[in-house]
Design an enzyme around this catalytic site. Structure first.
Site, PDB file in Angstrom:
ATOM      1  N   GLU A  82       0.945  -1.349   0.019  1.00  0.00           N
ATOM      2  CA  GLU A  82      -0.066   0.113  -0.109  1.00  0.00           C
ATOM      3  C   GLU A  82       0.768   1.178  -0.051  1.00  0.00           C
ATOM      4  O   GLU A  82       1.940   1.368   0.829  1.00  0.00           O
ATOM      5  CB  GLU A  82      -0.974  -0.134   1.235  1.00  0.00           C
ATOM      6  CG  GLU A  82      -1.840  -1.206   1.294  1.00  0.00           C
ATOM      7  CD  GLU A  82      -2.885  -1.371   0.171  1.00  0.00           C
ATOM      8  OE1 GLU A  82      -2.870  -0.176  -0.623  1.00  0.00           O
ATOM      9  OE2 GLU A  82      -3.559  -2.343  -0.115  1.00  0.00           O
ATOM     10  N   CYS A 145      -7.828  -1.412   7.651  1.00  0.00           N
ATOM     11  CA  CYS A 145      -6.348  -1.507   7.517  1.00  0.00           C
ATOM     12  C   CYS A 145      -5.891  -0.067   7.022  1.00  0.00           C
ATOM     13  O   CYS A 145      -4.761   0.389   7.251  1.00  0.00           O
ATOM     14  CB  CYS A 145      -6.241  -2.505   6.110  1.00  0.00           C
ATOM     15  SG  CYS A 145      -6.557  -4.255   6.834  1.00  0.00           S
ATOM     16  N   HIS A 169      -1.320  -5.610   2.303  1.00  0.00           N
ATOM     17  CA  HIS A 169      -2.578  -6.603   2.215  1.00  0.00           C
ATOM     18  C   HIS A 169      -1.957  -7.725   1.518  1.00  0.00           C
ATOM     19  O   HIS A 169      -1.502  -8.010   0.310  1.00  0.00           O
ATOM     20  CB  HIS A 169      -3.650  -5.977   1.085  1.00  0.00           C
ATOM     21  CG  HIS A 169      -4.684  -5.026   1.953  1.00  0.00           C
ATOM     22  ND1 HIS A 169      -4.702  -3.661   1.899  1.00  0.00           N
ATOM     23  CD2 HIS A 169      -5.566  -5.403   3.026  1.00  0.00           C
ATOM     24  CE1 HIS A 169      -5.853  -3.187   2.574  1.00  0.00           C
ATOM     25  NE2 HIS A 169      -6.208  -4.339   3.293  1.00  0.00           N
TER      26      HIS A 169
HETATM   27  N1  PCA Z   1      -8.333  -6.605   6.655  1.00  0.00           N
HETATM   28  C1  PCA Z   1      -9.508  -5.234   6.770  1.00  0.00           C
HETATM   29  C2  PCA Z   1      -9.259  -4.953   8.262  1.00  0.00           C
HETATM   30  C3  PCA Z   1      -8.686  -6.480   8.889  1.00  0.00           C
HETATM   31  C4  PCA Z   1      -8.027  -6.843   7.992  1.00  0.00           C
HETATM   32  O1  PCA Z   1      -7.349  -8.103   7.701  1.00  0.00           O
HETATM   33  C5  PCA Z   1      -9.112  -4.312   5.709  1.00  0.00           C
HETATM   34  O2  PCA Z   1      -8.564  -4.542   4.744  1.00  0.00           O
HETATM   35  O3  PCA Z   1      -9.204  -3.201   6.196  1.00  0.00           O
END
Ligand code: PCA
Length: 227
Positions: A82, A145, A169
């Site tokens: 990200e 996240c 992610h």
């Molecule tokens: N994914 C979510 C929140 C917790 C996670 O593991 C997200 O992409 O915001």
């Protein structure tokens, strides 16, 4: 080389799922030494309300040189590095404390967006060179996240020592998608082609990709110290 650790955070399961690969990767890396630094692994609650205080407390207690936070992006097929966090919480599902934020600022009177300070291109290249698919991403969403990355970047700006922060992610683990397919069969209400969230990666490949990301980050941080 200083002895400040790398903080790796992994979210607990959420959204009715029994497992979160982010949490399992964090546990697999806890206490390992990677890139010359110890990894401190910490699980995070999926809680918008607790996130700001947790980010500040972890920076103060652990004093990491680097923070790499991990979360699941259902449907993603690649390791997703990200670039940016936005100062918006806007949820499609409630967090684990029942909060359903709508068009909310994460931290009032702070910038609209903050950029990851990790060496994203070097991380991407190193992960690809290891044969694991990865890409940079221009949105971490507007759920927890994104709030996690925003809070760590904001807290880092107030921390006395420099601390580089970023978010990765990860896809579903293969076992999770196998389980989804079993449930779909049982429910017999959707056809496979109607679902967009069936991409997956093996847990060992996800762990390896995050290890490589840590190595690349440590390299960039120690490079900066010796120059
Ligand atoms: N994914 C979510 C929140 C917790 C996670 O593991 C997200 O992409 O915001």
């Amino acid at each position: 080389m200083d002895d400040r650790p790398v903080l790796v955070t992994g979210f607990e399961p959420y959204g009715g799922r029994g497992r979160n690969p982010a949490h399992e990767v964090m546990q697999a890396l806890h206490d390992r030494v990677i890139g010359g630094r110890r990894v401190a692994g910490v699980g995070l609650p999926v809680s918008l309300g607790r996130m700001p205080a947790i980010a500040t407390a972890l920076l103060n207690d652990i004093n990491p040189a680097i923070v790499i936070s991990l979360g699941l992006w259902p449907g993603e097929s690649l390791i997703r590095l990200e670039r940016i966090a936005v100062n918006i919480a806007d949820f499609e599902i409630a967090d684990n404390e029942g909060v359903l934020a709508v068009d909310q600022e994460i931290r009032s009177s702070e910038p609209a967006a903050l950029l990851s300070t990790l060496p994203l291109r070097a991380m991407e290249r190193a992960i690809l060179d290891a044969g694991i698919p990865a890409r940079l991403s221009a949105t971490a969403g507007t759920y927890l996240c994104n709030a996690c990355l925003y809070n760590f970047l904001a807290a880092a700006r107030q921390h006395p020592d420099p601390v580089e922060c970023g978010f990765i992610h990860v896809p579903y683990m293969q076992e999770q998608v196998a389980e989804l397919l079993v449930t779909m069969r049982e429910q017999a209400s959707l056809e496979v082609h109607q679902r967009r969230d069936l991409a997956s990666m093996s847990l060992s490949d996800i762990v390896r990709a995050v290890e490589i990301a840590i190595e690349a980050s440590c390299h960039a941080v120690s490079g900066a110290v010796t120059v």
